[in-house]
Design a protein around this motif. Sequence first.
Motif, PDB file in Angstrom:
ATOM      1  N   HIS A   1       0.849  -1.252  -0.237  1.00  0.00           N
ATOM      2  CA  HIS A   1       0.053   0.272  -0.073  1.00  0.00           C
ATOM      3  C   HIS A   1       1.184   1.429   0.477  1.00  0.00           C
ATOM      4  CE1 HIS A   1      -3.519  -2.523   0.456  1.00  0.00           C
ATOM      5  NE2 HIS A   1      -2.845  -3.338   1.149  1.00  0.00           N
ATOM      6  N   GLU A   2       1.216   1.747   1.587  1.00  0.00           N
ATOM      7  CA  GLU A   2       1.942   3.129   1.252  1.00  0.00           C
ATOM      8  C   GLU A   2       2.914   2.555   0.896  1.00  0.00           C
ATOM      9  OE1 GLU A   2       1.327   5.833   4.611  1.00  0.00           O
ATOM     10  OE2 GLU A   2      -0.962   6.098   4.070  1.00  0.00           O
ATOM     11  N   HIS A   3       3.935   1.397   1.361  1.00  0.00           N
ATOM     12  CA  HIS A   3       5.439   1.010   1.815  1.00  0.00           C
ATOM     13  C   HIS A   3       5.231  -0.143   0.430  1.00  0.00           C
ATOM     14  CE1 HIS A   3       8.977  -0.970   2.721  1.00  0.00           C
ATOM     15  NE2 HIS A   3       8.953  -0.327   3.638  1.00  0.00           N
ATOM     16  N   THR A   4       5.784   0.091  -0.822  1.00  0.00           N
ATOM     17  CA  THR A   4       5.821  -0.533  -1.597  1.00  0.00           C
ATOM     18  C   THR A   4       6.965  -1.556  -2.095  1.00  0.00           C
ATOM     19  OG1 THR A   4       7.295   1.053  -2.646  1.00  0.00           O
ATOM     20  CG2 THR A   4       5.424   1.473  -3.618  1.00  0.00           C
ATOM     21  N   GLY A   5       7.837  -1.212  -0.760  1.00  0.00           N
ATOM     22  CA  GLY A   5       8.976  -2.204  -0.818  1.00  0.00           C
ATOM     23  C   GLY A   5      10.355  -2.081  -1.327  1.00  0.00           C
ATOM     24  N   PHE A   6      11.566  -2.354  -2.436  1.00  0.00           N
ATOM     25  CA  PHE A   6      12.640  -1.593  -1.706  1.00  0.00           C
ATOM     26  C   PHE A   6      12.253  -0.443  -2.839  1.00  0.00           C
ATOM     27  CE2 PHE A   6      14.053  -6.310  -2.389  1.00  0.00           C
ATOM     28  CZ  PHE A   6      14.913  -6.690  -1.295  1.00  0.00           C
ATOM     29  N   GLU A   7      13.122   0.200  -2.185  1.00  0.00           N
ATOM     30  CA  GLU A   7      12.721   2.308  -3.273  1.00  0.00           C
ATOM     31  C   GLU A   7      14.120   1.922  -4.264  1.00  0.00           C
ATOM     32  OE1 GLU A   7      10.442   4.209  -0.635  1.00  0.00           O
ATOM     33  OE2 GLU A   7      12.596   4.701  -0.399  1.00  0.00           O
ATOM     34  N   ALA A   8      14.835   1.235  -3.607  1.00  0.00           N
ATOM     35  CA  ALA A   8      16.308   1.151  -3.703  1.00  0.00           C
ATOM     36  C   ALA A   8      17.069  -0.309  -4.613  1.00  0.00           C
ATOM     37  CB  ALA A   8      17.480   1.855  -3.504  1.00  0.00           C
ATOM     38  N   TYR A   9      17.568  -0.527  -6.268  1.00  0.00           N
ATOM     39  CA  TYR A   9      17.615  -2.259  -6.216  1.00  0.00           C
ATOM     40  C   TYR A   9      19.098  -2.329  -6.382  1.00  0.00           C
ATOM     41  CZ  TYR A   9      16.849  -6.773  -7.052  1.00  0.00           C
ATOM     42  OH  TYR A   9      17.132  -8.327  -6.569  1.00  0.00           O
ATOM     43  N   GLY A  10      19.488  -3.039  -6.664  1.00  0.00           N
ATOM     44  CA  GLY A  10      20.895  -3.304  -7.439  1.00  0.00           C
ATOM     45  C   GLY A  10      21.487  -2.177  -7.705  1.00  0.00           C
ATOM     46  N   GLU A  11      22.308  -1.164  -6.442  1.00  0.00           N
ATOM     47  CA  GLU A  11      23.322  -0.672  -6.139  1.00  0.00           C
ATOM     48  C   GLU A  11      23.943  -0.795  -5.053  1.00  0.00           C
ATOM     49  OE1 GLU A  11      22.022   3.679  -5.289  1.00  0.00           O
ATOM     50  OE2 GLU A  11      20.502   2.555  -6.453  1.00  0.00           O
ATOM     51  N   PRO A  12      25.474  -0.230  -4.470  1.00  0.00           N
ATOM     52  CA  PRO A  12      26.276  -0.096  -3.346  1.00  0.00           C
ATOM     53  C   PRO A  12      25.257   0.333  -2.723  1.00  0.00           C
ATOM     54  CG  PRO A  12      27.705   0.443  -4.994  1.00  0.00           C
ATOM     55  CD  PRO A  12      26.070   0.098  -5.656  1.00  0.00           C
ATOM     56  N   GLY A  13      25.220  -0.892  -1.242  1.00  0.00           N
ATOM     57  CA  GLY A  13      24.439  -0.666  -0.400  1.00  0.00           C
ATOM     58  C   GLY A  13      23.354  -1.766   0.178  1.00  0.00           C
ATOM     59  N   ALA A  14      22.121  -1.465  -1.459  1.00  0.00           N
ATOM     60  CA  ALA A  14      20.680  -2.469  -1.680  1.00  0.00           C
ATOM     61  C   ALA A  14      21.310  -4.007  -1.794  1.00  0.00           C
ATOM     62  CB  ALA A  14      20.423  -1.432  -2.498  1.00  0.00           C
ATOM     63  N   VAL A  15      19.953  -4.190  -1.791  1.00  0.00           N
ATOM     64  CA  VAL A  15      20.121  -5.869  -2.704  1.00  0.00           C
ATOM     65  C   VAL A  15      20.064  -6.020  -3.505  1.00  0.00           C
ATOM     66  CG1 VAL A  15      18.460  -7.458  -2.685  1.00  0.00           C
ATOM     67  CG2 VAL A  15      18.689  -6.335  -0.503  1.00  0.00           C
TER      68      VAL A  15
ATOM     69  N   GLY B   1      16.462 -22.930   2.762  1.00  0.00           N
ATOM     70  CA  GLY B   1      16.198 -20.804   3.389  1.00  0.00           C
ATOM     71  C   GLY B   1      16.076 -19.995   2.009  1.00  0.00           C
ATOM     72  N   TRP B   2      15.595 -18.994   2.460  1.00  0.00           N
ATOM     73  CA  TRP B   2      15.984 -17.950   1.271  1.00  0.00           C
ATOM     74  C   TRP B   2      16.619 -16.693   1.677  1.00  0.00           C
ATOM     75  CZ3 TRP B   2      13.506 -16.447  -3.868  1.00  0.00           C
ATOM     76  CH2 TRP B   2      12.485 -17.199  -3.540  1.00  0.00           C
ATOM     77  N   SER B   3      17.809 -16.396   0.840  1.00  0.00           N
ATOM     78  CA  SER B   3      18.487 -15.745   1.573  1.00  0.00           C
ATOM     79  C   SER B   3      18.929 -14.425   0.575  1.00  0.00           C
ATOM     80  CB  SER B   3      20.430 -16.706   1.856  1.00  0.00           C
ATOM     81  OG  SER B   3      20.567 -16.841  -0.557  1.00  0.00           O
ATOM     82  N   VAL B   4      20.039 -13.334   0.919  1.00  0.00           N
ATOM     83  CA  VAL B   4      19.826 -12.067   0.235  1.00  0.00           C
ATOM     84  C   VAL B   4      21.851 -12.096   0.502  1.00  0.00           C
ATOM     85  CG1 VAL B   4      19.655 -11.030   2.536  1.00  0.00           C
ATOM     86  CG2 VAL B   4      18.924 -10.071   0.533  1.00  0.00           C
ATOM     87  N   ALA B   5      20.913 -11.510  -1.103  1.00  0.00           N
ATOM     88  CA  ALA B   5      22.763 -10.462  -1.770  1.00  0.00           C
ATOM     89  C   ALA B   5      22.890  -9.148  -1.177  1.00  0.00           C
ATOM     90  CB  ALA B   5      23.194 -11.185  -2.774  1.00  0.00           C
ATOM     91  N   PHE B   6      23.780  -8.454  -0.788  1.00  0.00           N
ATOM     92  CA  PHE B   6      23.668  -6.810  -0.816  1.00  0.00           C
ATOM     93  C   PHE B   6      24.986  -6.726  -1.926  1.00  0.00           C
ATOM     94  CE2 PHE B   6      22.357  -7.477   3.415  1.00  0.00           C
ATOM     95  CZ  PHE B   6      20.477  -6.962   2.687  1.00  0.00           C
ATOM     96  N   GLN B   7      24.528  -5.887  -3.039  1.00  0.00           N
ATOM     97  CA  GLN B   7      25.728  -4.939  -3.290  1.00  0.00           C
ATOM     98  C   GLN B   7      26.248  -3.952  -2.576  1.00  0.00           C
ATOM     99  OE1 GLN B   7      24.422  -4.183  -7.328  1.00  0.00           O
ATOM    100  NE2 GLN B   7      26.501  -2.690  -7.771  1.00  0.00           N
ATOM    101  N   VAL B   8      27.844  -4.629  -2.980  1.00  0.00           N
ATOM    102  CA  VAL B   8      29.151  -3.457  -2.744  1.00  0.00           C
ATOM    103  C   VAL B   8      29.657  -3.205  -3.775  1.00  0.00           C
ATOM    104  CG1 VAL B   8      28.455  -4.306  -0.431  1.00  0.00           C
ATOM    105  CG2 VAL B   8      30.533  -4.938  -1.842  1.00  0.00           C
TER     106      VAL B   8
END
Length: 261
Positions: free
Chosen positions: A128-142, A205-212
């Motif tokens: 609704h108001e929170h759409t999820g990731f606002e940044a993705y695929g750049e350093p510091g983001a998923v 399990g699901w896992s997450v990678a953050f870009q650096v």
Amino acid sequence: MTTHSQPWPAGTPCWVDLMASDLGRTQDFYRAVLGWTYSESQPEYGGYCNALLDGRAVAGLSPTMEGMEDAPHVWSVYLATEDIAAHAARAVRAGATSVYEPMEVGPFGSMGMWTDPTGAVLGMWQAHEHTGFEAYGEPGAVVWCDLMTGDPAAAQSFYAEVFGYEYQDIGDEGMPYSLFTVPGAQMPAGGIGGPDPEAADAPPGWSVAFQVADVDAAAGRVREAGGSISREPFDFEYGRMTVATGPDGEHFVLMTPQEDM
């Protein structure tokens, strides 16, 4: 710098969050490693806060919920849905069991969690108001989310039934792995594979990678901030990565993709 302001397509990993035994310590750790700042912790939502990258939401953190002190600390991955009730019903018909039934989170959206037929926990998020990731695929983001499980064929069948995933097999005899694409998309949204020969005893399990920008430098920041590196930086077909452990033992990946990805 790009801001994503619309809901993500159904089935796309759209959010990650983590419960911390010491919220301040965990905030300090990820601030040092990924450069995050934070929204104000909200008592009416259990102390939840958003991790921010240049003011854009990239992840969620909260204190450990009462009664869950003994639960393992893991990064939870949420898949987008435009109708959480409908996707929840599909998931149950396909063999999932409920962990948290769908619930509204104020004006922000609705969430729920299930265990898929292979034993992996998945979240769903209806924005609704929170759409999820606002940044993705750049350093510091998923930059990537995937599911590693001992029965990837069963997982692929389940997620295809629930979300309509289509697959591209890129694995080998030592490690099965497929990219998945959600209906109508042109690019893969994540992967399903396993078991990783380096972590054969790991639970599904699901896992997450953050870009650096620099994996080796980021691994140094992890150690300096009090975390550890469980797999030293290494090159692979799509870039360079390392596996790190945070203050509560939560695992995550730090990755620098190839420039042409």
